[in-house]
Enzyme design. Structure first.
Site: not given
Ligand code: IMP
Length: 178
Positions: A98-99, A102, A130, A164
């Site tokens: 995963e990138d 969050d 994060k 990207r």
């Molecule tokens: P989560 O489900 O909130 O953990 O979100 C994960 C996804 O949100 C990641 O795979 C990213 O695509 C996107 N994302 C979360 N934070 C960022 C950021 O700071 N920049 C760009 N994309 C983000």
């Protein structure tokens, strides 16, 4: 030029490569007795996955899934599977690439789905973490870099599908998303 929208470079290309070598060595050692299925989450994981797998020197399979949950700078929390994997992972070890982790909602949903397909184990390797933003209690087993609560772009990460292709991770100037 894309770089005009970047407030600061948080992680350089060289730092990413160095960390991918370390993570690749660790993953190769941890999975030396299995042939893991490495599943990249489109599209953000593509540059990281491409760099990381150069340093994984054991047998493995590569797959991709597309999951959507974001628009702009905020996750809408509603995680949808846009493209599922099309192979069996029954009794196999899975490593999700995963990138960024969050809120954790995306990974929680993807892990649940992969376990429902009878994977033997499901672990996560994320370029970025994060932790300040976490809502769901979930951690990646392998993390490239832990970062502060800033919206970042580059090395796969986007804002409205842009940035990207930057070769580093940077912080987006506020005027670009306000
Ligand atoms: P989560 O489900 O909130 O953990 O979100 C994960 C996804 O949100 C990641 O795979 C990213 O695509 C996107 N994302 C979360 N934070 C960022 C950021 O700071 N920049 C760009 N994309 C983000």
């Amino acid at each position: 030029m894309l770089i005009d929208d970047v407030k600061e470079i948080l992680i350089t290309q060289e730092e990413i490569t160095r960390r991918c070598k370390e993570l690749g060595a660790q993953i190769s050692s941890d999975y030396k007795d299995s042939c893991p299925v490495i599943i990249g989450l489109l599209k953000g994981s593509v540059p990281f996955m491409a760099e990381l797998i150069k340093y994984i020197d054991i047998d493995c399979r590569l797959e991709f899934m597309d999951v959507s949950s974001y628009s702009g700078t905020e996750s809408n929390g509603d995680v949808r599977i846009v493209k599922d994997i099309d192979c069996s992972i029954k009794d196999l070890d899975v490593l999700i690439v995963e990138d960024i982790v969050d809120t954790g909602k995306t990974l929680a949903k993807v892990k649940e789905l992969l376990y429902s397909k009878d994977a033997r184990s499901v672990k996560v390797c994320s370029l970025l973490d994060k932790p300040d933003r976490r809502i769901v209690d979930i951690e990646a087993e392998y993390v490239g870099f832990t970062i502060p609560n800033k919206f970042v772009i580059g090395f796969g990460l986007d804002f409205n599908q842009k940035y990207r292709n930057l070769p580093y991770v940077g912080v987006l100037k506020e005027e670009c998303y306000k």
